[in-house]
Design an enzyme around this catalytic site. Structure first.
Site, PDB file in Angstrom:
ATOM      1  N   SER A   1      -9.963   1.549   2.570  1.00  0.00           N
ATOM      2  CA  SER A   1      -8.863   2.227   1.980  1.00  0.00           C
ATOM      3  C   SER A   1      -8.032   1.418   1.163  1.00  0.00           C
ATOM      4  CB  SER A   1      -8.084   3.381   2.699  1.00  0.00           C
ATOM      5  OG  SER A   1      -7.380   2.692   3.638  1.00  0.00           O
TER       6      SER A   1
ATOM      7  N   LYS B   1       0.922  -1.088  -0.039  1.00  0.00           N
ATOM      8  CA  LYS B   1      -0.146  -0.004  -0.037  1.00  0.00           C
ATOM      9  C   LYS B   1       0.982   1.202  -0.046  1.00  0.00           C
ATOM     10  CE  LYS B   1      -4.112   1.795   2.800  1.00  0.00           C
ATOM     11  NZ  LYS B   1      -4.630   1.680   3.779  1.00  0.00           N
TER      12      LYS B   1
ATOM     13  N   SER C   1     -10.072  -0.902   6.808  1.00  0.00           N
ATOM     14  CA  SER C   1      -9.402  -0.702   5.657  1.00  0.00           C
ATOM     15  C   SER C   1      -8.611  -1.824   5.304  1.00  0.00           C
ATOM     16  CB  SER C   1      -8.260   0.689   5.711  1.00  0.00           C
ATOM     17  OG  SER C   1      -9.173   1.858   5.668  1.00  0.00           O
TER      18      SER C   1
END
Lengths: 489, 485
Positions: B151, B76, B175
């Site tokens: 997310s 990420k 997330s």
């Protein structure tokens, strides 16, 4: 000692006002690295040379508390006779400024590391206790430099993240003199403890000054103004003086005082408004989630307490008891740890009282003259003690001692050696003196007759002659005795 | 060889170890997949040259003793990576190249893995659909009109599309778990403090936690073992002995007590979610676990509490993005204040601005007690609910999300409905507990649905074991057609 009376009041048409002052002193913690990062705290480095990723708030950087700074705050708290809180919390104080990289300052708001304490001041009108409200740890900001370029501001982050102790007094101070004594006392205590170097020129000690006025006898405080970031005692005193009079004038004119933050303009010697209460920042304090609450074990506090050095108040008492000094002398000699150390070394080897007199008199005058301090005194404690002893034993007179002292300052030599090589030793042999005096008397028969006829003033003349002939080395007491005896006969 | 990338991480590691495939071949296979999957928009940055270099280095001197020997991994874009651009999905960090490596990614590399690229995510991890990213929305491989969750949407999308053998995300309110649920993959949010936060772009410090996203529970245990560990650079890191999650992974869960909280049956929840939950209960019961009804009475306050605490911390954490020292700086403005205003107006997207505004508001003088302080108190009550329950049960089973993946654009104009997606995941963050999202079935449209196993603090091993047993008996398999290539 006769005590003076406190008399700092401002007289107006409508009455007599007293000035109420509280200080928030920011003292830089003596520590090799910053409060939450490993960067150096050394003064005077090139701009932005002592800045870590944490100090400059790069993404993902996290603060880690520097244990030494915590210990220093605890030591200081103990030195202020204050309550040490086993539980304290670091909060974020949020505001934007170019020299505040995180966009918040990590400080302590609701739960400071140190609670209430007190400091004793020696004022001419007696001793006065000033309450301490709290002491908390916080980060310093960087420095914005506005005068390097006409269109830009430069930022130096070397100071960013350095540990400060904010020491908040209760509103117990009543005059610029008390502020002076208070700051000096705080400084002395912290220098004894080794927790702050107290160097005001380098910004290690600064203060925000809260000032209000009220009519003598009033129970309630007046509206206060805060004068921000004053960095010398002289400026603090000037700012208070100006601000108190400004407030009294407003009250006398029937006007109200606005609670506000003011700045002291050192050039114009006046304070001016920086922001009003309505414009006050909303700092949105909240506990810093990057740091756990600071929990101190009682044992750590106890151990730090045991390892504290003797503090000035205790040392002063001891000097009075142990060395027979008066309060004034003791006060002066404990004002700096280095001075007290020097004194104790001298006192070990010589007359304690005489040593104090000579230190406070001649030694301090000389250091002051030369802009030196005790640590770099040209006269070592051992040599100074020897000088005191030669005076005490009558080997040299006080007058000669001053000459020897001068030579010691220049040469750094041992006083015995100086006395020896310059033949400055006092003449204390009665036979020698008698011989010399007889010689003088026989040369001045007319004056001897006049003396005997009642002109006793001439005694001084004979002493003068003895001193002249002996180049000042004749023991004055002995000279007097012998002169009297021979003039009678 | 062509299907190496659709295998699990543990299978891939086995192939590397047995030299069935070289690290270089593996890396090349992923690069090919990534190049064919640009439509998904799951990557912000690729580091192919660097990855190929590292793969060759590994093949020349293979060290198979490590947990992640010779495996390329994309992460990420919230993890700072040394000399590789790190954006947090934001314009304000569009040009930011860190000089340092986050502890968690460094742990992965120290275990033999290397970086394949940086994965798209919601801006500053604020979002539940990966639609708030400055670099555009990410598409769910399950269907070209679906969000991948958020997310960590780039992570879930890339994992499900075989663009990385495993990945890591961060989970502040769901997330990791929600995108895992939306893509039929496994996601774990570890106990707060198990993985270091150092070098991760902060969203809400007291909630943020990095965790693995994988195809199987076994993979998840390997990744967790590699990435976790005490870090003295993070004051909230837990100082404890490292555990061997993969070695200790068991599938015998006989006699374990599984709590079923009645408060997780919310109004208007699709029937399918209820049925999925029933299915999960049955599987665990059949495996010998004991189901126990429990109550977590403060659950209904979790979402509002979360949406006070998280924005409050975010409003302060994001204050450092001011254009002064790094990142985007607006060229407009005549003084410092205008420079700030323009930089932050142009640098942040709407959702980030919304949360900064909420956070600033709830911390403001006069509102602090009513919002932030009260939220902190409720947070303690939520934590206490869990503590009380865990005296009776070993783990808690709930749905991961109240729905399957929704359509792109469906909720972008309705932030509250977007926030409701976190309803089952946020309580865990508020309580600092570990929770595992497992793929458990499909809804009637054929989209994946997940179940969540919540454990006691630091009891990751137990929920991994339950998950491992569940996985073997659930029979879920992601069947994704590679429509994008």
């Amino acid at each position: 000692m006769s005590k003076e009376k406190f008399d700092y009041f401002i007289n107006g048409e409508k009455g007599k006002y007293e000035v109420v002052i509280g200080l928030e002193v920011h003292a830089q913690v003596l520590s090799n690295s910053k409060l939450f990062s490993g960067s150096s705290t050394k003064f005077g480095a090139d701009p932005n040379k002592q800045v870590s990723l944490i100090d400059s708030a790069f993404p993902g950087m996290l603060p880690v508390i520097n244990e030494e700074c915590v210990k220093q705050a605890v030591r200081t708290g103990l030195g202020l006779n204050a309550k040490i809180n086993n539980y304290s919390v670091f909060d974020r104080k949020n505001y934007f400024y170019a020299d505040l990289p995180q966009g918040y300052q990590i400080s302590q708001y609701k739960n400071p590391i140190v609670g209430e304490g007190k400091v004793l001041l020696d004022m001419p009108y007696g001793s006065k206790e000033i309450g301490i409200e709290r002491l908390h740890l916080e980060q310093d900001a960087g420095k914005s430099i506005h005068d390097m370029d006409p269109s830009s501001t430069y930022v130096d982050l070397n100071r960013s993240g350095i540990a400060l102790m904010e020491i908040v007094s209760k509103p117990h101070l009543r005059s610029p003199d008390e502020v002076n004594a208070y700051i000096k006392k705080l400084r002395t205590i912290m220098r004894y403890l080794g927790t702050c170097d107290g160097n005001m020129q380098e910004g290690s000690l600064r203060a925000d000054v809260n000032v209000s006025v009220r009519k003598v006898g009033d129970k309630n405080f007046g509206t206060r103004c805060e004068i921000k970031n004053v960095n010398s005692i002289k400026f603090m005193q000037m700012a208070i003086e100006y601000e108190a009079n400004r407030q009294v004038e407003l009250l006398e004119d029937g006007k109200e005082i606005d609670q506000e933050t003011r700045l002291f303009d050192t050039k114009k010697n006046e304070t001016r408004s920086m922001r009003s209460k309505e414009d006050a920042h909303d700092y949105r304090y909240f506990p810093d989630p990057d740091l756990l609450p600071l929990k101190l074990e009682q044992k750590l506090i106890d151990d730090l307490k045991k390892s504290l050095p003797e503090l000035p108040d205790n040392k002063k008492e001891r000097f009075i008891q142990e060395y027979g000094l008066n309060s004034y002398e003791a006060n002066v000699l404990v004002s700096e740890k280095e001075i007290s150390d020097y004194y104790e070394e001298v006192a070990k080897l010589s007359d304690k009282k005489l040593a104090a007199t000579w230190m406070i008199g001649d030694l301090f005058a000389m250091l002051n003259d030369k802009g030196l301090n005790i640590s770099n005194s040209p006269i070592s404690a051992k040599n100074f003690a020897e000088l005191v002893q030669t005076i005490k034993s009558g080997e040299i007179s006080g007058r000669i001692a001053k000459e020897v002292f001068e030579i010691m300052v220049e040469s750094g030599d041992n006083p015995k050696k100086i006395i020896e090589s310059k033949g400055m030793k006092q003449q204390s042999d009665p036979k020698e003196l008698e011989k010399m005096i007889n010689e003088i008397l026989s040369k001045n028969k007319d004056k001897v007759d006049q003396y005997k006829a009642g002109k006793e003033k001439l005694f001084g003349f004979f002493v003068g002659q003895v001193m002249k002939l002996s180049s000042g080395k004749a023991n004055p007491q002995l000279t007097n005795e012998i002169l009297k005896k021979l003039l009678k006969g | 060889m062509s299907n190496i990338t659709n295998q699990s991480l543990s299978e891939i590691l086995e192939s590397i170890k047995s030299k069935k495939i070289s690290s270089l071949e593996l890396t090349q296979a992923y690069i090919k997949n990534i190049e064919n999957a640009k439509k998904l928009n799951s990557f912000v940055t690729t580091t192919f040259d660097q990855a190929l270099e590292n793969a060759k280095k590994f093949d020349n001197k293979p060290n198979n003793e490590q947990l992640l020997s010779g495996v390329p991994i994309a992460v990420k874009d919230l993890f700072c990576t040394e000399n590789v651009k790190t954006t947090a999905g934001s314009n304000i960090l569009n040009n930011f190249v860190p000089s340092y490596e986050s502890t968690v990614t460094k742990n992965l590399w120290n275990n033999g893995a290397f970086l394949l690229g940086k994965l798209n995510c919601d801006e500053f991890a604020m979002g539940s659909s990966n639609e708030t990213s400055f670099f555009g929305n990410v598409i769910n491989p399950i269907g070209d009109h679906l969000v991948p969750g958020g997310s960590s949407g780039g992570s879930s999308s890339a994992l499900a599309a075989d663009l990385t053998p495993a990945t890591i995300g961060t989970d502040t309110g769901g997330s990791i778990r929600q995108p895992a649920s939306f893509t039929g993959t496994v996601g774990l949010k570890p106990t707060y403090g198990l993985c270091s936060r150092w070098g991760i772009v902060a969203f809400a410090s007291s909630l943020d936690q990095a965790g693995p996203m994988t195809k199987t529970v076994n993979d998840c245990s390997i990744m967790l073992e590699a990435m976790s560990g005490f870090d003295d650079k993070d004051s909230t890191s837990i100082n404890k002995k490292k555990e061997s999650y993969s070695k200790n992974l068991k599938d015998n869960i006989k006699g374990l007590k599984i709590g079923i909280p009645k408060e997780y049956r919310v109004d208007n929840m699709p029937k399918e979610i209820d049925e999925l939950w029933e299915k999960g209960k049955k599987i665990l019961k059949d495996l010998g676990a004991q189901l126990i009804d429990i109550s977590l009475p403060h659950t209904k306050y979790a979402l509002p509490t979360y949406y006070i605490v998280a924005p409050a911390e975010a409003s302060s954490n994001l204050a450092r993005y001011d254009g002064v020292r790094y990142g985007y700086r607006s060229q407009k403005g005549k003084d410092l204040i205008e420079m700030y205003e323009n930089t932050r107006s142009e640098g942040f997207g709407d959702e980030v601005k919304r949360r900064i505004l909420i956070g600033t508001y709830v911390l403001s003088s006069g509102y602090y007690d009513a919002y932030y302080l009260k939220a902190q108190k409720v947070r303690q009550l939520i934590k206490k609910d869990f503590d009380d329950s865990f005296t009776k049960v070993d783990a808690i089973l709930t749905p991961s999300t109240p729905s399957s993946a929704f359509k792109i654009g469906e909720k972008t104009n309705d932030p509250v409905s977007m926030y409701l997606n976190d309803i089952f995941t946020v309580p865990v963050n508020l309580a600092g507990l570990p929770a595992l999202s497992l793929p458990a079935g499909l809804d009637k449209q054929g989209y994946p649905l997940g179940l969540q196993l919540i454990g006691k603090a630091l009891d990751e091993q137990k929920i991994l074991n339950i998950g491992h047993a569940f996985e073997k008996n659930c029979g879920y398999k992601n069947e994704i057609k590679k429509w994008w290539s």
